[in-house]
Design a protein around this motif. Structure first.
Motif, PDB file in Angstrom:
ATOM      1  N   GLY A  30      13.648 -12.751  13.309  1.00 24.37           N
ATOM      2  CA  GLY A  30      13.409 -12.080  13.693  1.00 24.37           C
ATOM      3  C   GLY A  30      11.698 -10.941  14.396  1.00 24.37           C
ATOM      4  N   THR A  31      11.847 -10.125  13.973  1.00 24.26           N
ATOM      5  CA  THR A  31      10.767  -9.329  14.579  1.00 24.26           C
ATOM      6  C   THR A  31      10.517  -8.398  13.244  1.00 24.26           C
ATOM      7  OG1 THR A  31      11.232  -7.885  16.480  1.00 24.26           O
ATOM      8  CG2 THR A  31      11.380  -9.942  17.224  1.00 24.26           C
ATOM      9  N   SER A  32      11.200  -7.445  12.512  1.00 20.20           N
ATOM     10  CA  SER A  32      10.847  -6.341  12.742  1.00 20.20           C
ATOM     11  C   SER A  32       9.979  -6.380  11.034  1.00 20.20           C
ATOM     12  CB  SER A  32      11.658  -5.388  13.060  1.00 20.20           C
ATOM     13  OG  SER A  32      13.077  -6.058  12.049  1.00 20.20           O
ATOM     14  N   THR A  33       9.625  -7.431  10.046  1.00 22.46           N
ATOM     15  CA  THR A  33       9.600  -7.541   9.077  1.00 22.46           C
ATOM     16  C   THR A  33       7.528  -7.129   8.977  1.00 22.46           C
ATOM     17  OG1 THR A  33      11.236  -8.987   8.456  1.00 22.46           O
ATOM     18  CG2 THR A  33       9.292  -9.194   6.415  1.00 22.46           C
ATOM     19  N   ALA A  34       7.535  -6.087   7.954  1.00 21.91           N
ATOM     20  CA  ALA A  34       6.040  -5.690   8.178  1.00 21.91           C
ATOM     21  C   ALA A  34       5.471  -6.174   6.774  1.00 21.91           C
ATOM     22  CB  ALA A  34       5.865  -4.393   8.082  1.00 21.91           C
ATOM     23  N   ALA A  35       3.895  -6.966   7.368  1.00 19.64           N
ATOM     24  CA  ALA A  35       3.191  -6.216   5.259  1.00 19.64           C
ATOM     25  C   ALA A  35       2.121  -5.886   5.602  1.00 19.64           C
ATOM     26  CB  ALA A  35       2.148  -8.222   5.521  1.00 19.64           C
ATOM     27  N   PHE A  36       2.177  -5.051   3.927  1.00 24.53           N
ATOM     28  CA  PHE A  36       1.678  -3.676   3.939  1.00 24.53           C
ATOM     29  C   PHE A  36       0.721  -4.602   2.920  1.00 24.53           C
ATOM     30  CE2 PHE A  36       4.880  -1.185   5.872  1.00 24.53           C
ATOM     31  CZ  PHE A  36       4.535  -1.109   6.919  1.00 24.53           C
ATOM     32  N   ILE A  37      -0.893  -3.879   3.185  1.00 21.94           N
ATOM     33  CA  ILE A  37      -2.144  -4.483   2.008  1.00 21.94           C
ATOM     34  C   ILE A  37      -2.813  -3.035   1.638  1.00 21.94           C
ATOM     35  CG2 ILE A  37      -4.260  -5.542   2.211  1.00 21.94           C
ATOM     36  CD1 ILE A  37      -2.625  -7.926   4.223  1.00 21.94           C
ATOM     37  N   GLY A  38      -2.994  -2.847   0.416  1.00 24.25           N
ATOM     38  CA  GLY A  38      -3.912  -1.775   0.076  1.00 24.25           C
ATOM     39  C   GLY A  38      -3.984  -1.297  -1.086  1.00 24.25           C
ATOM     40  N   ALA A  39      -4.412  -0.358  -1.529  1.00 21.95           N
ATOM     41  CA  ALA A  39      -4.060   0.092  -3.125  1.00 21.95           C
ATOM     42  C   ALA A  39      -2.876   0.524  -3.467  1.00 21.95           C
ATOM     43  CB  ALA A  39      -5.549   1.060  -3.652  1.00 21.95           C
ATOM     44  N   ALA A  40      -2.274   0.606  -4.046  1.00 22.84           N
ATOM     45  CA  ALA A  40      -0.795   1.504  -4.994  1.00 22.84           C
ATOM     46  C   ALA A  40      -1.369   2.133  -6.011  1.00 22.84           C
ATOM     47  CB  ALA A  40      -0.001   0.017  -5.276  1.00 22.84           C
ATOM     48  N   PRO A  41      -0.208   3.370  -6.016  1.00 19.73           N
ATOM     49  CA  PRO A  41      -0.483   4.553  -6.946  1.00 19.73           C
ATOM     50  C   PRO A  41      -1.073   3.920  -8.431  1.00 19.73           C
ATOM     51  CG  PRO A  41       1.298   4.706  -5.245  1.00 19.73           C
ATOM     52  CD  PRO A  41       1.071   3.472  -5.043  1.00 19.73           C
ATOM     53  N   ASP A  42      -0.115   3.164  -8.548  1.00 18.70           N
ATOM     54  CA  ASP A  42      -0.444   2.492 -10.237  1.00 18.70           C
ATOM     55  C   ASP A  42      -1.182   1.106  -9.749  1.00 18.70           C
ATOM     56  OD1 ASP A  42      -0.824   0.802 -12.435  1.00 18.70           O
ATOM     57  OD2 ASP A  42       1.649   0.777 -12.677  1.00 18.70           O
ATOM     58  N   GLY A  43      -2.713   1.067  -9.908  1.00 17.10           N
ATOM     59  CA  GLY A  43      -3.487   0.112  -9.318  1.00 17.10           C
ATOM     60  C   GLY A  43      -3.311  -1.290 -10.277  1.00 17.10           C
ATOM     61  N   ASN A  44      -3.113  -1.650 -11.011  1.00 16.63           N
ATOM     62  CA  ASN A  44      -2.586  -2.552 -11.859  1.00 16.63           C
ATOM     63  C   ASN A  44      -1.236  -3.163 -12.159  1.00 16.63           C
ATOM     64  OD1 ASN A  44      -5.440  -2.257 -12.905  1.00 16.63           O
ATOM     65  ND2 ASN A  44      -4.035  -1.217 -14.734  1.00 16.63           N
ATOM     66  N   ALA A  45      -0.509  -2.435 -10.896  1.00 16.04           N
ATOM     67  CA  ALA A  45       1.281  -3.141 -10.935  1.00 16.04           C
ATOM     68  C   ALA A  45       0.577  -4.201  -9.868  1.00 16.04           C
ATOM     69  CB  ALA A  45       2.234  -2.162 -10.403  1.00 16.04           C
ATOM     70  N   LEU A  46       1.574  -5.639 -10.275  1.00 15.43           N
ATOM     71  CA  LEU A  46       1.269  -6.333  -9.579  1.00 15.43           C
ATOM     72  C   LEU A  46       0.368  -6.798  -8.677  1.00 15.43           C
ATOM     73  CD1 LEU A  46       4.920  -6.043  -7.958  1.00 15.43           C
ATOM     74  CD2 LEU A  46       4.737  -7.503  -9.397  1.00 15.43           C
ATOM     75  N   ALA A  47      -0.600  -6.276  -8.992  1.00 16.28           N
ATOM     76  CA  ALA A  47      -2.051  -6.869  -8.778  1.00 16.28           C
ATOM     77  C   ALA A  47      -2.637  -8.140  -7.810  1.00 16.28           C
ATOM     78  CB  ALA A  47      -3.424  -6.124  -9.194  1.00 16.28           C
ATOM     79  N   GLN A  48      -2.590  -8.439  -6.825  1.00 16.39           N
ATOM     80  CA  GLN A  48      -3.722  -9.643  -6.415  1.00 16.39           C
ATOM     81  C   GLN A  48      -2.069 -10.626  -5.799  1.00 16.39           C
ATOM     82  OE1 GLN A  48      -6.276  -9.800  -5.309  1.00 16.39           O
ATOM     83  NE2 GLN A  48      -6.372  -7.175  -6.442  1.00 16.39           N
ATOM     84  N   SER A  49      -1.191  -9.897  -5.397  1.00 12.73           N
ATOM     85  CA  SER A  49      -0.384 -10.517  -5.197  1.00 12.73           C
ATOM     86  C   SER A  49       1.493 -10.130  -3.962  1.00 12.73           C
ATOM     87  CB  SER A  49       0.983 -10.964  -6.597  1.00 12.73           C
ATOM     88  OG  SER A  49       1.574  -9.947  -6.866  1.00 12.73           O
ATOM     89  N   ILE A  50       1.878 -10.616  -4.016  1.00 17.76           N
ATOM     90  CA  ILE A  50       3.153 -10.539  -3.019  1.00 17.76           C
ATOM     91  C   ILE A  50       3.880 -10.676  -2.968  1.00 17.76           C
ATOM     92  CG2 ILE A  50       2.903 -12.560  -1.423  1.00 17.76           C
ATOM     93  CD1 ILE A  50       3.067 -11.296   1.134  1.00 17.76           C
ATOM     94  N   ARG A  51       4.496  -9.535  -2.586  1.00 17.55           N
ATOM     95  CA  ARG A  51       5.941  -9.371  -3.078  1.00 17.55           C
ATOM     96  C   ARG A  51       6.974  -8.300  -1.342  1.00 17.55           C
ATOM     97  NH1 ARG A  51       4.777 -11.080  -6.914  1.00 17.55           N
ATOM     98  NH2 ARG A  51       4.681 -11.193  -8.592  1.00 17.55           N
ATOM     99  N   ALA A  52       7.440  -9.404  -2.175  1.00 19.10           N
ATOM    100  CA  ALA A  52       9.185  -7.908  -0.902  1.00 19.10           C
ATOM    101  C   ALA A  52       9.684  -7.117  -0.938  1.00 19.10           C
ATOM    102  CB  ALA A  52      10.088  -8.841  -0.052  1.00 19.10           C
ATOM    103  N   VAL A  53       9.975  -5.851  -0.300  1.00 18.46           N
ATOM    104  CA  VAL A  53      10.116  -4.849  -0.525  1.00 18.46           C
ATOM    105  C   VAL A  53      11.148  -3.887   0.394  1.00 18.46           C
ATOM    106  CG1 VAL A  53      10.050  -2.058  -1.370  1.00 18.46           C
ATOM    107  CG2 VAL A  53       8.734  -3.773  -2.252  1.00 18.46           C
ATOM    108  N   THR A  54      12.330  -3.630  -0.176  1.00 21.12           N
ATOM    109  CA  THR A  54      13.620  -3.080   1.056  1.00 21.12           C
ATOM    110  C   THR A  54      13.763  -2.069   1.340  1.00 21.12           C
ATOM    111  OG1 THR A  54      15.482  -4.040  -1.074  1.00 21.12           O
ATOM    112  CG2 THR A  54      14.622  -5.721   0.406  1.00 21.12           C
ATOM    113  N   ASN A  55      13.892  -1.322   0.443  1.00 26.49           N
ATOM    114  CA  ASN A  55      14.063   0.145   0.061  1.00 26.49           C
ATOM    115  C   ASN A  55      12.446   1.184  -0.492  1.00 26.49           C
ATOM    116  OD1 ASN A  55      14.142   0.707  -2.353  1.00 26.49           O
ATOM    117  ND2 ASN A  55      16.016  -0.332  -1.750  1.00 26.49           N
ATOM    118  N   TRP A  56      12.430   2.791  -0.243  1.00 24.65           N
ATOM    119  CA  TRP A  56      11.498   2.728  -0.873  1.00 24.65           C
ATOM    120  C   TRP A  56      11.984   3.078  -2.678  1.00 24.65           C
ATOM    121  CZ3 TRP A  56       7.382   4.771  -1.023  1.00 24.65           C
ATOM    122  CH2 TRP A  56       6.597   5.890  -1.695  1.00 24.65           C
ATOM    123  N   SER A  57      13.175   3.703  -3.137  1.00 22.68           N
ATOM    124  CA  SER A  57      12.966   3.393  -4.390  1.00 22.68           C
ATOM    125  C   SER A  57      12.277   1.766  -4.880  1.00 22.68           C
ATOM    126  CB  SER A  57      14.829   3.320  -4.683  1.00 22.68           C
ATOM    127  OG  SER A  57      15.665   4.519  -4.653  1.00 22.68           O
TER     128      SER A  57
END
Length: 400
Positions: free
Chosen positions: A25-52
């Motif tokens: 696969g060539t289209s899996t991305a990784a995004f780094i930055g501050a989320a709207p909820d700064g404490n949500a899963l902070a300093q960890s990496i999680r997979a996301v498959t949709n906006w919801s």
């Protein structure tokens, strides 16, 4: 070998035929930055498959959007299917976040939306250069005082005087230039300007967002519809209503030659990506983004699908198997239009024999295969030569 002791008919399963090499696969991305909820899963990496899913994980309390959330929204809006998210919270510790991203082998695109100083650029490029299987999308600075500053490499601000408080981050005004440093093998691409979009958290308002998330979605969309060999350019930017800066053709001529990919607004077509270069030198064989990403895919596909070779007898039989499997993989790429050439012989070659594996190589426990490919390159400059011609009669000068 099995032992045959009693007279009978014995049926055995034996491996046979090629071991196909599958494209990674060539289209899996990784995004780094501050989320709207700064404490949500902070300093960890999680997979996301949709906006919801992102909203449930990182903005469940309805907080205001951030550069990270805008980028993830733009990614899915433009065709992205799967990404990883690292919420740095207020720390903005990019090196630590990249360490987590390095542990995900399926990542092919890396972005830190809104991280636009020299140290950030260097960290992202160094990460991709070290791993060799992914490309960084870099955002140009938001408020650029002079567009031509993007032709000069950004350098950190001078260190503070002894006893003075050192700044945490360099700001664009403190830099002599705004362009990311050069990556000799093209492991990064930078885009300018920022986009003006509707805020998904408040659709009645317009916000300026870094382009990296939308660009990652366009890369994924192009991969799905055309293939990784197609340059992700001349594509509509979904969700972009305007740009923070409208470039002229003369300005793009300067930026393009320095590897800055421009996003342009055209009156009849709207906002479109109008560049497909990396931050490699203009003379580099990896100056085009699709060439860099195609090579990444080929390298990873061959590496992952040929692990069966390890500890096999290093002889003619193995060499023949390697040539067969790799050639079959490259033949499929050629038929898909990823390689240049009228025939497979013009498009690629695979050499694994006694010449590439002399006794000293075999004794060292190595098997060496030489592979050459001719990637397709984008038609970046379309030239029509128009001239006048003499009027000719229907009889072309011949008598009736």
């Amino acid at each position: 070998m099995p032992n045959y002791l009693a007279p009978d008919v014995y049926v055995e399963e034996v491996p046979g035929g090629p071991r196909p090499i599958e494209a990674v696969g060539t289209s899996t991305a990784a995004f780094i930055g501050a989320a709207p909820d700064g404490n949500a899963l902070a300093q960890s990496i999680r997979a996301v498959t949709n906006w919801s899913e992102f909203q449930r994980m990182y903005a469940a309390q309805g907080q205001a959007g951030t550069d990270l959330s805008q980028a993830v929204y733009g990614f899915f809006q433009n065709g992205g299917q799967r990404c990883y998210v690292v919420n740095t919270g207020a720390a903005r510790d990019l090196p630590a976040a990249l360490t987590m991203v390095a542990q995900r082998d399926d990542v092919a695109i890396v972005a830190a939306p809104g991280f636009t100083d020299a140290a950030d650029y260097d960290a992202l490029l160094s990460h991709c250069e070290a791993l060799g299987d992914r490309v960084a999308i870099l955002d140009a600075a938001h408020d650029v005082p002079d567009v031509m500053a993007l032709t000069q490499v950004a350098r950190p601000a001078p260190a503070a005087r002894a006893g003075a408080d050192a700044p945490d981050r360099a700001s664009p005004g403190d830099l002599h230039g705004l362009r990311p440093r050069q990556s000799d093998d093209g492991y990064g691409a930078v885009y300018f300007p920022w986009l003006r979009v509707r805020d998904p958290a408040n659709p009645s308002s317009l916000v300026d967002v870094p382009p990296s998330g939308h660009m990652a979605g366009i890369w994924a969309r192009t991969d799905a519809t055309r293939g990784v060999h197609k340059a992700p350019a001349n594509e509509a930017v979904r969700g972009a209503l305007d740009l923070t800066y409208h470039l002229t053709r003369a300005e793009q001529e300067q930026l393009n030659s320095h590897g800055v990919n421009c996003v342009r607004f055209f009156s009849t077509e709207g906002v479109r990506v109008w560049g497909a270069r990396t931050v490699a030198d203009s003379a580099s064989e990896f100056r085009y983004l699709n060439v860099r990403r195609l090579f990444n895919m080929i390298k990873e596909s061959i590496a992952q699908s040929t692990r069966w070779i390890v500890f096999e007898p290093n002889d003619e039989t193995l060499w023949k198997s390697i040539r067969r499997d790799v050639s079959a993989f490259l033949l499929r790429l050629w038929r898909d239009g990823a390689l240049m050439g009228r025939t497979p012989q013009e498009a690629f070659f695979v050499k694994c024999d006694r010449e590439t594996n002399p006794p000293e190589v075999i004794n060292a426990g190595q098997v060496v295969t030489l592979i050459g490919v001719a990637p397709v390159k984008p038609a970046e400059f379309i030239v029509f030569r128009l001239s006048q011609m003499e009027q000719r009669s229907d009889t072309d000068g011949r008598g009736e």
